[in-house]
Design a protein around this motif. Structure first.
Motif, short mmCIF file in Angstrom:
data_model
loop_
_atom_site.label_atom_id
_atom_site.label_comp_id
_atom_site.label_asym_id
_atom_site.label_seq_id
_atom_site.Cartn_x
_atom_site.Cartn_y
_atom_site.Cartn_z
N LEU A 50 1.03 -0.86 0.00
CA LEU A 50 -0.09 0.07 -0.11
C LEU A 50 0.64 1.35 0.60
CD1 LEU A 50 -3.03 0.99 -0.23
CD2 LEU A 50 -3.18 1.03 2.86
N TYR A 51 1.67 0.82 0.95
CA TYR A 51 2.99 2.64 0.05
C TYR A 51 3.39 2.68 -0.60
CZ TYR A 51 7.03 4.97 1.56
OH TYR A 51 8.09 5.71 1.65
N PHE A 52 3.94 2.64 -1.57
CA PHE A 52 4.58 1.78 -2.68
C PHE A 52 3.24 1.50 -3.45
CE2 PHE A 52 8.39 -0.13 -0.96
CZ PHE A 52 9.07 0.20 -1.01
N LEU A 53 2.20 2.12 -3.56
CA LEU A 53 1.08 2.36 -4.72
C LEU A 53 1.26 3.47 -3.93
CD1 LEU A 53 -1.52 -1.01 -4.53
CD2 LEU A 53 0.33 0.31 -6.51
N LEU A 54 1.34 3.94 -3.54
CA LEU A 54 0.08 5.25 -2.82
C LEU A 54 1.45 6.31 -3.51
CD1 LEU A 54 -1.03 5.35 0.62
CD2 LEU A 54 -1.98 6.63 -1.36
N ARG A 55 3.04 6.29 -2.84
CA ARG A 55 3.94 7.00 -3.38
C ARG A 55 3.95 6.85 -5.01
NH1 ARG A 55 7.73 9.88 -0.33
NH2 ARG A 55 9.25 8.70 -1.87
N SER A 56 4.04 5.69 -5.63
CA SER A 56 3.64 5.78 -7.04
C SER A 56 2.58 6.69 -7.72
CB SER A 56 3.74 4.43 -7.26
OG SER A 56 3.11 3.50 -7.63
N HIS A 57 1.75 7.07 -6.80
CA HIS A 57 0.63 7.47 -7.65
C HIS A 57 -0.42 6.87 -7.72
CE1 HIS A 57 2.45 11.18 -5.94
NE2 HIS A 57 2.57 10.79 -6.49
N SER A 58 -0.64 5.50 -8.21
CA SER A 58 -1.21 4.18 -8.35
C SER A 58 -2.38 4.33 -7.41
CB SER A 58 -0.65 3.50 -8.63
OG SER A 58 0.34 2.96 -9.94
N LEU A 59 -2.32 4.27 -6.22
CA LEU A 59 -3.50 4.71 -5.70
C LEU A 59 -3.92 5.70 -4.86
CD1 LEU A 59 -5.57 2.15 -4.35
CD2 LEU A 59 -4.05 2.31 -2.75
N SER A 60 -4.94 6.77 -5.14
CA SER A 60 -5.34 7.75 -4.31
C SER A 60 -4.94 7.54 -2.86
CB SER A 60 -6.48 8.70 -4.39
OG SER A 60 -8.07 7.81 -4.69
N ALA A 61 -5.43 8.75 -2.02
CA ALA A 61 -5.54 8.75 -0.43
C ALA A 61 -6.95 7.87 -0.34
CB ALA A 61 -5.15 9.55 0.08
N GLY A 62 -7.77 8.54 -1.11
CA GLY A 62 -8.86 7.73 -0.71
C GLY A 62 -8.95 6.88 -1.44
N GLY A 63 -8.83 6.05 -2.06
CA GLY A 63 -8.97 4.52 -2.37
C GLY A 63 -7.65 3.80 -0.87
N ALA A 64 -7.26 3.94 -0.82
CA ALA A 64 -6.70 4.00 0.27
C ALA A 64 -7.35 3.69 1.30
CB ALA A 64 -4.44 4.23 0.75
N PHE A 65 -7.83 4.90 1.99
CA PHE A 65 -8.95 5.00 3.32
C PHE A 65 -9.42 3.85 2.94
CE2 PHE A 65 -12.57 6.90 4.87
CZ PHE A 65 -11.36 6.41 6.37
N VAL A 66 -10.26 3.78 1.83
CA VAL A 66 -11.71 2.80 1.25
C VAL A 66 -11.40 1.13 1.42
CG1 VAL A 66 -12.92 2.00 0.05
CG2 VAL A 66 -13.22 4.28 0.21
N ALA A 67 -10.34 1.18 0.98
CA ALA A 67 -9.46 -0.37 0.56
C ALA A 67 -8.95 -1.03 2.43
CB ALA A 67 -8.00 -0.64 0.29
N ALA A 68 -8.54 0.12 3.53
CA ALA A 68 -7.98 -0.25 4.62
C ALA A 68 -9.11 -0.49 4.99
CB ALA A 68 -7.24 1.35 5.45
N GLY A 69 -10.60 0.38 5.61
CA GLY A 69 -11.80 0.72 5.55
C GLY A 69 -12.34 -0.74 5.79
#
Length: 62
Positions: free
Chosen positions: A15-34
């Motif tokens: 998840l960290y690397f997806l966020l760093r490479s801008h392949s996943l937005s912060a909102g998408g990460a929040f939804v995935a974690a939730g």
């Protein structure tokens, strides 16, 4: 317990690397974690945990 911690660390790293490479937005990460958090509190948590343990147990046999 050790398998759960290492899987959490692995998914966190991915998840960290997806966020760093801008392949996943912060909102998408929040939804995935939730989704993962709420999925863990359902009846599906037991079979998912058993499947993960079976996969981890099968890896050394490959």
């Amino acid at each position: 317990m050790a398998i759960t911690v290492s899987l959490v660390a692995l998914f966190g790293l991915v998840l960290y690397f997806l966020l760093r490479s801008h392949s996943l937005s912060a909102g998408g990460a929040f939804v995935a974690a939730g989704f993962g958090f709420f999925l863990a509190s359902t009846g599906a948590a037991g079979p998912i945990n058993e499947m993960a343990n079976a996969i981890v147990a099968a890896i050394p046999n490959l």
